[in-house]
Design a protein around this motif. Structure first.
Motif, mmCIF file in Angstrom:
data_model
loop_
_atom_site.group_PDB
_atom_site.id
_atom_site.type_symbol
_atom_site.label_atom_id
_atom_site.label_comp_id
_atom_site.label_asym_id
_atom_site.label_seq_id
_atom_site.Cartn_x
_atom_site.Cartn_y
_atom_site.Cartn_z
ATOM 1 N N GLU A 184 0.839 -1.192 0.000
ATOM 2 C CA GLU A 184 0.000 0.000 0.000
ATOM 3 C C GLU A 184 0.879 1.249 0.000
ATOM 4 O OE1 GLU A 184 -2.292 -0.288 3.542
ATOM 5 O OE2 GLU A 184 -3.413 -2.057 2.904
ATOM 6 N N VAL A 185 0.310 2.347 -0.449
ATOM 7 C CA VAL A 185 1.008 3.632 -0.390
ATOM 8 C C VAL A 185 1.216 4.020 1.073
ATOM 9 C CG1 VAL A 185 0.752 6.110 -0.824
ATOM 10 C CG2 VAL A 185 0.178 4.459 -2.615
ATOM 11 N N LYS A 186 2.420 4.495 1.395
ATOM 12 C CA LYS A 186 2.678 5.012 2.735
ATOM 13 C C LYS A 186 2.319 6.492 2.753
ATOM 14 C CE LYS A 186 5.968 5.328 6.499
ATOM 15 N NZ LYS A 186 5.456 6.636 6.905
ATOM 16 N N PHE A 187 1.361 6.842 3.598
ATOM 17 C CA PHE A 187 0.915 8.221 3.690
ATOM 18 C C PHE A 187 1.749 8.989 4.725
ATOM 19 C CE2 PHE A 187 -2.963 5.863 2.422
ATOM 20 C CZ PHE A 187 -3.173 6.486 1.206
ATOM 21 N N ILE B 151 -12.360 1.086 12.438
ATOM 22 C CA ILE B 151 -11.648 1.212 11.166
ATOM 23 C C ILE B 151 -10.279 1.836 11.422
ATOM 24 C CG2 ILE B 151 -11.682 2.326 8.892
ATOM 25 C CD1 ILE B 151 -14.761 2.368 9.112
ATOM 26 N N ASP B 152 -9.288 1.344 10.707
ATOM 27 C CA ASP B 152 -7.931 1.887 10.807
ATOM 28 C C ASP B 152 -7.609 2.658 9.536
ATOM 29 O OD1 ASP B 152 -5.401 2.459 11.676
ATOM 30 O OD2 ASP B 152 -4.712 0.370 11.782
ATOM 31 N N GLY B 153 -6.953 3.814 9.669
ATOM 32 C CA GLY B 153 -6.609 4.594 8.494
ATOM 33 C C GLY B 153 -5.710 5.755 8.836
ATOM 34 N N GLU B 154 -5.587 6.688 7.914
ATOM 35 C CA GLU B 154 -4.712 7.837 8.109
ATOM 36 C C GLU B 154 -5.362 9.077 7.502
ATOM 37 O OE1 GLU B 154 0.074 8.758 7.912
ATOM 38 O OE2 GLU B 154 -0.756 6.747 7.829
ATOM 39 N N ILE B 155 -5.340 10.164 8.259
ATOM 40 C CA ILE B 155 -5.878 11.440 7.775
ATOM 41 C C ILE B 155 -4.726 12.247 7.182
ATOM 42 C CG2 ILE B 155 -6.919 13.635 8.450
ATOM 43 C CD1 ILE B 155 -8.703 12.145 10.354
ATOM 44 N N ILE B 156 -4.924 12.748 5.965
ATOM 45 C CA ILE B 156 -3.860 13.420 5.230
ATOM 46 C C ILE B 156 -4.398 14.666 4.534
ATOM 47 C CG2 ILE B 156 -2.648 11.241 4.792
ATOM 48 C CD1 ILE B 156 -3.700 11.457 1.874
ATOM 49 N N VAL B 157 -3.468 15.446 3.998
ATOM 50 C CA VAL B 157 -3.769 16.534 3.069
ATOM 51 C C VAL B 157 -2.895 16.315 1.846
ATOM 52 C CG1 VAL B 157 -3.584 19.013 2.627
ATOM 53 C CG2 VAL B 157 -4.450 18.212 4.822
ATOM 54 N N LEU B 158 -3.489 16.392 0.665
ATOM 55 C CA LEU B 158 -2.751 16.188 -0.574
ATOM 56 C C LEU B 158 -2.302 17.524 -1.154
ATOM 57 C CD1 LEU B 158 -4.948 13.502 -2.407
ATOM 58 C CD2 LEU B 158 -2.845 13.113 -1.134
ATOM 59 N N LEU C 56 -8.516 14.378 4.171
ATOM 60 C CA LEU C 56 -8.988 13.127 3.582
ATOM 61 C C LEU C 56 -8.629 11.987 4.534
ATOM 62 C CD1 LEU C 56 -7.760 13.578 -0.107
ATOM 63 C CD2 LEU C 56 -10.071 13.944 0.753
ATOM 64 N N TYR C 57 -9.546 11.043 4.698
ATOM 65 C CA TYR C 57 -9.308 9.889 5.564
ATOM 66 C C TYR C 57 -9.184 8.651 4.680
ATOM 67 C CZ TYR C 57 -9.993 6.702 9.567
ATOM 68 O OH TYR C 57 -9.849 5.727 10.526
ATOM 69 N N TYR C 58 -7.941 8.197 4.468
ATOM 70 C CA TYR C 58 -7.704 6.975 3.703
ATOM 71 C C TYR C 58 -7.731 5.794 4.673
ATOM 72 C CZ TYR C 58 -6.647 8.899 -0.884
ATOM 73 O OH TYR C 58 -6.751 9.480 -2.116
ATOM 74 N N VAL C 59 -8.648 4.866 4.443
ATOM 75 C CA VAL C 59 -8.838 3.742 5.361
ATOM 76 C C VAL C 59 -8.285 2.466 4.737
ATOM 77 C CG1 VAL C 59 -10.795 4.789 6.513
ATOM 78 C CG2 VAL C 59 -11.205 3.388 4.507
ATOM 79 N N PHE C 60 -7.637 1.641 5.574
ATOM 80 C CA PHE C 60 -6.983 0.455 5.025
ATOM 81 C C PHE C 60 -7.204 -0.809 5.837
ATOM 82 C CE2 PHE C 60 -3.714 3.359 6.901
ATOM 83 C CZ PHE C 60 -3.520 2.702 8.122
ATOM 84 N N ASP C 61 -7.957 -0.748 6.945
ATOM 85 C CA ASP C 61 -8.195 -1.984 7.696
ATOM 86 C C ASP C 61 -9.494 -1.867 8.479
ATOM 87 O OD1 ASP C 61 -7.744 -4.565 8.767
ATOM 88 O OD2 ASP C 61 -5.589 -4.174 8.844
ATOM 89 N N GLU D 30 -9.211 -12.584 11.215
ATOM 90 C CA GLU D 30 -9.419 -12.859 9.800
ATOM 91 C C GLU D 30 -8.195 -12.410 8.995
ATOM 92 O OE1 GLU D 30 -12.084 -14.458 8.572
ATOM 93 O OE2 GLU D 30 -12.722 -14.676 10.655
ATOM 94 N N PRO D 31 -7.918 -13.038 7.849
ATOM 95 C CA PRO D 31 -6.788 -12.604 7.010
ATOM 96 C C PRO D 31 -6.976 -11.164 6.528
ATOM 97 C CG PRO D 31 -7.610 -14.752 6.299
ATOM 98 C CD PRO D 31 -8.604 -14.214 7.284
ATOM 99 N N LEU D 32 -5.878 -10.489 6.294
ATOM 100 C CA LEU D 32 -5.919 -9.091 5.871
ATOM 101 C C LEU D 32 -6.807 -8.887 4.650
ATOM 102 C CD1 LEU D 32 -4.891 -6.131 5.805
ATOM 103 C CD2 LEU D 32 -2.974 -6.967 4.425
ATOM 104 N N VAL D 33 -6.660 -9.747 3.627
ATOM 105 C CA VAL D 33 -7.423 -9.524 2.401
ATOM 106 C C VAL D 33 -8.918 -9.619 2.637
ATOM 107 C CG1 VAL D 33 -5.639 -10.166 0.735
ATOM 108 C CG2 VAL D 33 -7.037 -11.938 1.770
ATOM 109 N N GLU D 34 -9.325 -10.461 3.580
ATOM 110 C CA GLU D 34 -10.747 -10.564 3.882
ATOM 111 C C GLU D 34 -11.226 -9.344 4.660
ATOM 112 O OE1 GLU D 34 -12.133 -14.259 5.387
ATOM 113 O OE2 GLU D 34 -10.907 -15.473 4.027
ATOM 114 N N ARG D 35 -10.377 -8.828 5.555
ATOM 115 C CA ARG D 35 -10.753 -7.612 6.282
ATOM 116 C C ARG D 35 -10.853 -6.432 5.314
ATOM 117 N NH1 ARG D 35 -6.325 -9.141 9.494
ATOM 118 N NH2 ARG D 35 -5.292 -7.130 9.093
ATOM 119 N N LYS D 36 -9.935 -6.353 4.370
ATOM 120 C CA LYS D 36 -9.978 -5.245 3.420
ATOM 121 C C LYS D 36 -11.187 -5.350 2.497
ATOM 122 C CE LYS D 36 -6.721 -2.856 1.923
ATOM 123 N NZ LYS D 36 -5.623 -2.218 1.193
#
Length: 854
Positions: free
Chosen positions: A243-246, A292-299, A323-328, A340-346
């Motif tokens: 995944e992209v590192k924010f 939900i797990d994620g990261e808040i950013i500004v582009l 922006l809130y990019y969510v990944f888990d 559960e496996p990561l791919v199933e959670r995503k």
């Protein structure tokens, strides 16, 4: 030995209508047989791939379903064998029972293994062909390395890159219905059947474990986040997703009934800091509760996240850019998903988000399955901070864990040392260096370097610096205090040069996360400047003279012929039959007029078409008649159109060696010349990358022009020379020259990742998906031109379009000034005036760089 023991153990056949079935021996003893893909709307929508072998159906649960894109590696869990009778089932399993939900036959047909399937299963790599309604061609099932203590048998389903592959397309969206009944899964769930009979309902004896409504939490407990371990290199292997590192604030979203909380990585409640948009969108998600797990950013405008802008916005109370990019997803509807496996959670997270509007403040952070090293290289080229690699089958573990690995992009350059801060610790010589670079005859401060020293090196360096002590600062401006260097600085004469590795530059040109690598005694201090990408080719005017001399302004199509004849440039041994035949009747452009055009541009065009594989668009009766695409020889083709065999597949390749070859193409009624991105001498080493901007109907040309300029800026930032030409239609082509080194897969992967980065940064403007549905109102960044055998229209080629236009190389300055993509008709005054200017692509291949890996 095939067995239905597990299948029978999970079912009470006194209560369920599912077939008990039995092992059916293949009477012919042949490998292969039927296959079926069930679409199953259970707790979460998934697909079940079933392959007949040994009298049963081998079965895998495909979390995200099969994909025709070879770049997509789909997670598959090997489950118990099913009876052959199961293949035809389509109906409903009541909710609350084992596998409760609706099932349809999404695809079915025959499968044929390449090798002995039993041995392939044992080895963990099954290669096979499918012959179905939707799925065809070669496929691979690859077993993932099992994790210690885990019994789940995890695999990847991968489409081979063959004629049946469809990169960028989504067959699941384009063909969602049953191949058996023609019904959608929602219709079957509502009780509809194709024949109007009572729908089939199966029951099972397994009790539902879901008690979501009964467990709706008043306030959820904070889950300590999973943290990535820093490693220099991204991990290899197919078991990893990337995944992209924010560069933002890690944030845990907790949804309980109608309440939403945003918690920092330490559990602090920061809900009120980010405005209402993120909270409102999270509050509209359809669930009783979720974590939900994620990261808040500004582009920034380039599409890269900026921590500096994020902090500035928080300080100023500005909330419109968050922006809130969510990944888990760790919890959903009362269920703890962390095991559960990561791919199933995503997948569950993506299902929860649903189809989000392009302007959404909450966005799904997608992942890539390409090799980690390649992904990190591409991320760094795009100006991103790095990548986070995660094991596809890993559970969610709080704390720092090796199943999540972060790999960061770094920059290096030399800096002049202008001072240091002594260490407060006994035995250590210095705490940090103050460094800078020369600009305008002055030394500009660039920041501090506080890591990378060994005990010995710091003492040795301090001795050398102490010999150069000075009374005043060598920097042109006052060095910032506060958190930066302050009291106790020892100034030195700016004579020593050190090499520094650092993460990035701030907006005020201060380096971040710097590490000392050593002294550079080979480089004079006065030569140290800030290293920047070289100026792009398109902004530097060449001194090359116009091809064929300066053309006079033309008042009509006839003037081009007069000019060509005056220069003698149209000499060829190829004789045109019916030279006055109009290929563009409305525009009055004949075969002779087309040949005259090519004679005029030939000195510029030849480097792009000679000794390159070609594909042709022919219109023997003019562009208003029948048109067809041709890439192999045909009867009556002039011998000046050369042929060779592709060494890989034996297919015929057409190419030309000189202007006579172009004349022979015109004689055939070729109205567009398309080229491979390589020469016939190096068929597997492309020498260019092309981004074809293809706007949807109704997209304003200004938006397309802005897209071209944005790509130009991004490529500049990667120090990749780039050129631009009009398409002759609705868009522009941005082309990067390469020194042939990388293979087709590497070049296509880079182009694909570049296009997807654009799409993720501005999903309302761009798409990297070919399907018409995905392109609605957007610009398709066509990266598919960069595959082996794929072609694009050649520079200076005519187009089979209204206006008899040309795909014309131009400068970036002309694009910025508003040049239209269809600005240059054959023989028009505008075209002749353009050709009278210096050739903007004269040194195209001279500027090529290798597409480096690393």
């Amino acid at each position: 030995m095939a067995s239905l023991e597990q299948y029978h153990a999970k079912r009470d056949f006194k209560r369920t209508a599912e077939p008990a079935g039995k092992v059916v021996r293949n009477r012919k003893g042949e490998a292969g047989g039927i296959f079926v893909v069930h679409k199953h709307a259970a707790t979460r929508l998934h697909y079940d791939l079933r392959l007949e072998h040994g009298g049963v159906l081998w079965s895998w649960a495909i979390t995200r379903g099969p994909s025709l894109d070879p770049h997509e590696k789909r997670f598959a869990v090997h489950v118990e064998d099913h009876p052959i009778d199961y293949a035809s089932f389509e109906g409903t399993i009541p909710k609350g029972e084992y596998g409760g939900g609706t099932v349809i036959v999404w695809d079915e047909g025959k499968w044929q293994p390449e090798n002995d399937p039993a041995q392939a299963m044992k080895k963990g790599h099954i290669s096979f062909e499918l012959h179905g309604h939707k799925l065809n061609g070669l496929w691979h099932l690859v077993r993932l390395k099992p994790r210690p203590g885990k019994t789940r048998d995890n695999w990847l389903l991968i489409k081979s890159d063959d004629a049946a592959a469809r990169p960028g397309e989504d067959i699941l969206q384009e063909a969602p219905e049953s191949v058996k009944s023609g019904l959608a899964i929602e219709e079957v769930g509502e009780g509809k059947t194709a024949d109007g009979k009572k729908p089939r309902v199966w029951h099972s004896n397994r009790r539902s474990t879901s008690k979501a409504k009964a467990k709706a939490a008043k306030q959820l407990e904070f889950i300590e986040p999973c943290l990535a371990t820093l490693q220099r290199d991204a991990p290899p292997g197919k078991e990893w997703l990337h995944e992209v590192k924010f560069d933002g604030y890690r944030m845990q979203a907790q949804l309980a009934d109608t309440k939403v909380r945003l918690l920092t990585r330490t559990g602090l409640d920061w809900t009120g800091k980010f405005g209402g948009a993120i909270v409102a969108e999270l509050g509209r998600l359809k669930c009783t509760d979720a974590i939900i797990d994620g990261e808040i950013i500004v582009l920034v405008d380039s599409g890269v996240s900026s921590f500096a802008l994020l902090q500035a916005d928080l300080s100023a109370g500005r909330t419109d850019r968050f922006l809130y990019y969510v990944f888990d997803l760790m919890r959903l509807d009362g269920q703890d998903l962390r095991k559960e496996p990561l791919v199933e959670r995503k997948q569950a997270l993506q299902d929860l988000l649903g189809k989000q509007p392009d302007s959404s403040a909450v966005r799904f952070s997608d992942h890539f399955a390409e090799p980690g090293k390649v992904m990190l290289e591409h991320a760094c080229r795009m100006g991103l901070e790095g990548i986070v690699s995660k094991r596809a089958d890993a559970p969610y573990r709080s704390g720092r864990d090796l199943s999540w690995v972060k790999s960061k992009c770094t920059l290096r350059q030399e800096f002049v040392i202008g001072g240091y801060l002594p260490s407060e610790k006994t035995g250590r010589g210095l705490r940090s260096l103050l460094v800078g670079y020369h600009e305008g005859g002055k030394l500009h401060y660039a920041g501090r370097v506080g890591t990378g020293f060994s005990m010995q090196s710091t003492n040795d360096l301090k001795k050398k610096l102490d010999a150069l002590k000075a009374k005043t600062s060598p920097f042109d401006t006052a060095v910032p205090k506060g958190k930066g260097p302050g009291k106790g600085v020892v100034w030195v004469k700016p004579e020593l040069v050190g090499e520094v590795e650092f993460r990035t530059w701030t907006s005020d040109r201060i380096i971040r996360h710097a590490s000392f690598q050593g002294l550079r005694e080979d480089k004079p201090a006065e030569e140290v400047v800030q290293e920047k990408p070289k100026a792009p080719a398109g902004r530097t005017d060449t001194k090359a003279k116009p091809a064929g001399g300066k053309a006079k302004p033309a008042s009509g199509k006839g003037e081009i012929s007069a000019f060509v004849k005056s220069t003698g440039a149209a000499n060829t041994i190829v004789k045109l039959s019916h030279p006055d035949k109009l290929l563009w009747p409305q525009e009055k452009v004949s075969k002779q007029g087309l040949l005259d055009h090519y004679a005029l541009v030939w000195p510029r065009m030849q480097q792009f078409v000679v000794n390159r594989p070609l594909s042709l668009v022919r219109a023997p009766d003019g562009v208003g008649g029948q048109r067809f695409f041709q890439k192999h020889a045909s009867a009556g083709m002039h011998d000046k159109i050369a042929r060779m065999k592709d060494p890989i597949d034996g297919e015929e390749i057409l190419f030309i060696r000189d202007f006579d070859g172009v004349a022979a193409l015109v004689q055939l009624g070729v109205v567009e010349i398309h080229i491979w991105g390589c020469t016939i001498d190096e068929l597997d080493k492309p020498d260019q990358i092309i981004f074809d901007l293809d706007p949807d109907e109704g997209v304003d040309v200004k938006a397309v022009r802005a897209a071209a300029l944005e790509i130009h800026g991004r490529l500049d930032a990667l120090s990749l020379p780039n050129f631009v030409k009009t398409s002759g239609g609705k868009g522009y082509h941005v082309v990067v020259p390469l020194k042939p080194s990388a293979d087709w897969d590497e070049v296509k992967d880079f182009a694909h990742d570049f296009a997807r980065a654009l799409e993720q940064a501005a999903p309302d403007r761009y798409t990297a998906t070919l399907s018409k549905k995905a392109r609605t109102g957007k610009i398709f960044v066509d990266y598919l031109r960069n595959g082996r055998g794929s072609t694009t229209v050649a520079p200076y080629s005519s187009r089979a379009k209204k206006g008899a236009t040309v795909s014309m190389p131009t400068t970036w300055a002309e694009i910025e000034a508003g040049l239209a993509p269809n600005a240059f008709p054959i023989g028009d005054k505008t075209t002749l005036k353009q050709l009278a200017k210096a050739d903007p692509w004269a040194d195209f291949f001279k500027q090529g760089k290798p597409l480096k890996r690393g």
